[in-house]
Design a protein around this motif. Structure first.
Motif, PDB file in Angstrom:
ATOM      1  N   THR A  16     -32.958 -39.440 -18.225  1.00  0.00           N
ATOM      2  CA  THR A  16     -34.063 -38.938 -17.406  1.00  0.00           C
ATOM      3  C   THR A  16     -33.564 -37.960 -16.345  1.00  0.00           C
ATOM      4  OG1 THR A  16     -35.260 -41.008 -17.791  1.00  0.00           O
ATOM      5  CG2 THR A  16     -36.030 -39.620 -15.979  1.00  0.00           C
ATOM      6  N   LYS A  32     -42.367 -36.909 -22.073  1.00  0.00           N
ATOM      7  CA  LYS A  32     -41.836 -38.124 -22.684  1.00  0.00           C
ATOM      8  C   LYS A  32     -42.963 -38.754 -23.484  1.00  0.00           C
ATOM      9  CE  LYS A  32     -39.081 -42.203 -22.209  1.00  0.00           C
ATOM     10  NZ  LYS A  32     -37.901 -42.761 -21.556  1.00  0.00           N
ATOM     11  N   GLN A  35     -43.293 -44.015 -23.784  1.00  0.00           N
ATOM     12  CA  GLN A  35     -42.763 -44.765 -22.642  1.00  0.00           C
ATOM     13  C   GLN A  35     -42.996 -46.245 -22.895  1.00  0.00           C
ATOM     14  OE1 GLN A  35     -41.505 -43.674 -19.293  1.00  0.00           O
ATOM     15  NE2 GLN A  35     -41.022 -45.854 -19.208  1.00  0.00           N
ATOM     16  N   PHE A  38     -43.123 -49.929 -17.636  1.00  0.00           N
ATOM     17  CA  PHE A  38     -43.335 -49.068 -16.468  1.00  0.00           C
ATOM     18  C   PHE A  38     -43.633 -49.888 -15.208  1.00  0.00           C
ATOM     19  CE2 PHE A  38     -47.158 -49.123 -19.151  1.00  0.00           C
ATOM     20  CZ  PHE A  38     -48.106 -49.660 -18.285  1.00  0.00           C
ATOM     21  N   THR A  42     -43.109 -44.748 -14.281  1.00  0.00           N
ATOM     22  CA  THR A  42     -42.717 -44.135 -15.542  1.00  0.00           C
ATOM     23  C   THR A  42     -41.662 -43.057 -15.313  1.00  0.00           C
ATOM     24  OG1 THR A  42     -44.377 -42.381 -15.447  1.00  0.00           O
ATOM     25  CG2 THR A  42     -45.053 -44.489 -16.427  1.00  0.00           C
ATOM     26  N   ASP A  43     -40.960 -42.694 -16.380  1.00  0.00           N
ATOM     27  CA  ASP A  43     -40.003 -41.594 -16.298  1.00  0.00           C
ATOM     28  C   ASP A  43     -40.717 -40.285 -15.963  1.00  0.00           C
ATOM     29  OD1 ASP A  43     -37.906 -43.287 -16.876  1.00  0.00           O
ATOM     30  OD2 ASP A  43     -37.973 -42.900 -19.021  1.00  0.00           O
ATOM     31  N   THR A  44     -41.926 -40.125 -16.477  1.00  0.00           N
ATOM     32  CA  THR A  44     -42.697 -38.913 -16.185  1.00  0.00           C
ATOM     33  C   THR A  44     -42.970 -38.793 -14.688  1.00  0.00           C
ATOM     34  OG1 THR A  44     -43.736 -38.991 -18.370  1.00  0.00           O
ATOM     35  CG2 THR A  44     -44.840 -37.673 -16.687  1.00  0.00           C
ATOM     36  N   GLU A  59     -47.915 -39.039 -21.306  1.00  0.00           N
ATOM     37  CA  GLU A  59     -47.335 -39.734 -22.454  1.00  0.00           C
ATOM     38  C   GLU A  59     -48.371 -39.901 -23.561  1.00  0.00           C
ATOM     39  OE1 GLU A  59     -47.628 -40.997 -19.423  1.00  0.00           O
ATOM     40  OE2 GLU A  59     -45.665 -41.525 -18.604  1.00  0.00           O
ATOM     41  N   LYS A  62     -48.040 -45.009 -23.859  1.00  0.00           N
ATOM     42  CA  LYS A  62     -47.576 -45.620 -22.616  1.00  0.00           C
ATOM     43  C   LYS A  62     -47.718 -47.126 -22.776  1.00  0.00           C
ATOM     44  CE  LYS A  62     -48.339 -45.369 -17.601  1.00  0.00           C
ATOM     45  NZ  LYS A  62     -49.185 -44.740 -16.549  1.00  0.00           N
ATOM     46  N   ALA A 100     -36.706 -41.992 -26.359  1.00  0.00           N
ATOM     47  CA  ALA A 100     -36.641 -43.382 -25.910  1.00  0.00           C
ATOM     48  C   ALA A 100     -35.341 -43.974 -26.422  1.00  0.00           C
ATOM     49  CB  ALA A 100     -37.840 -44.167 -26.433  1.00  0.00           C
TER      50      ALA A 100
END
Length: 210
Positions: A16, A32, A35, A38, A42-44, A59, A62, A100
């Motif tokens: 990330t 991404k 995901q 979370f 989230t990574d976003t 996403e 998610k 992922a």
């Protein structure tokens, strides 16, 4: 320009952080599509908070459960569809896609992350974190790329540990794009500084692998 797919040699190797830096360096959009888990965001969301121009996509999947995506999806009574992900991919502009886990992480009962890379016709940047055992994990990942004909631009390493990087690059026959120094809590300034530092080499490696 092909999408750039950020994939790691495993979990917790810094995908990330690298994805944010590459996105910033290329002035790209971050995405991404899958995901899983979370509880802590989230990574976003993390990437969006560290870009000077936070262009991120929602996403496609998610999933709440922090597990392999095919298991997380199964718990929610759904099946991850690569067709749906491909349909959601934007047609224009530079795009950085974060995977992922690693390339052999299952997305459903028959398809893996590497199958998504193929469907997106993406160019891969491999992320390796220097630790005891990372030579084996890195070379296995490179071997999977070769066996599946993936278009790999090169390596981005996190941390420094002994002298693994040159050996991994030599044995895998893949170039080193950059090494990102360890930072406990990478912020927007760190991402911007690293993006500026690696931009030239990153663009050269992407052109060379085109």
């Amino acid at each position: 320009m092909k999408p750039i797919f950020i994939s790691g040699i495993g979990t917790d190797v810094g995908k990330t952080v690298v994805a944010a830096i590459v996105t910033e360096a290329l002035g790209a959009v971050y995405w991404k599509p899958v995901q899983a888990g979370f509880d802590q965001g989230t990574d976003t969301e993390w990437v969006a908070g560290r870009l000077s121009d936070p262009r991120v996509l929602t996403e496609t999947y998610k999933l709440a459960f922090p597990a392999s995506p095919h298991i997380a999806a199964r718990r929610e009574g759904i099946r991850i569809s690569l067709d749906r992900i491909v349909e959601a991919m934007p047609a224009d502009g530079p795009l950085v896609v974060e995977g992922a886990g690693g390339l052999l992480v299952p997305l459903n009962e028959e398809e893996f992350v590497l199958d998504l890379v193929k469907r997106l016709d993406a160019r891969v940047i491999l992320v390796s974190r220097n630790y005891l055992g990372s030579i084996n994990h890195s070379l296995l990942t490179a071997a999977v790329c070769r066996a599946n004909g993936l278009d790999v631009a090169g390596w981005i390493f996190n941390d420094q540990y002994l002298d693994y990087e040159r050996e991994i690059a030599a044995w895998s026959a893949l170039p080193v794009i950059a090494t990102i120094p360890f930072r406990q809590d990478p912020d927007e300034a760190f991402v911007a500084a690293q993006a500026e530092r690696i931009r030239g080499r990153l663009e050269a490696c992407l052109l060379a692998s085109a």
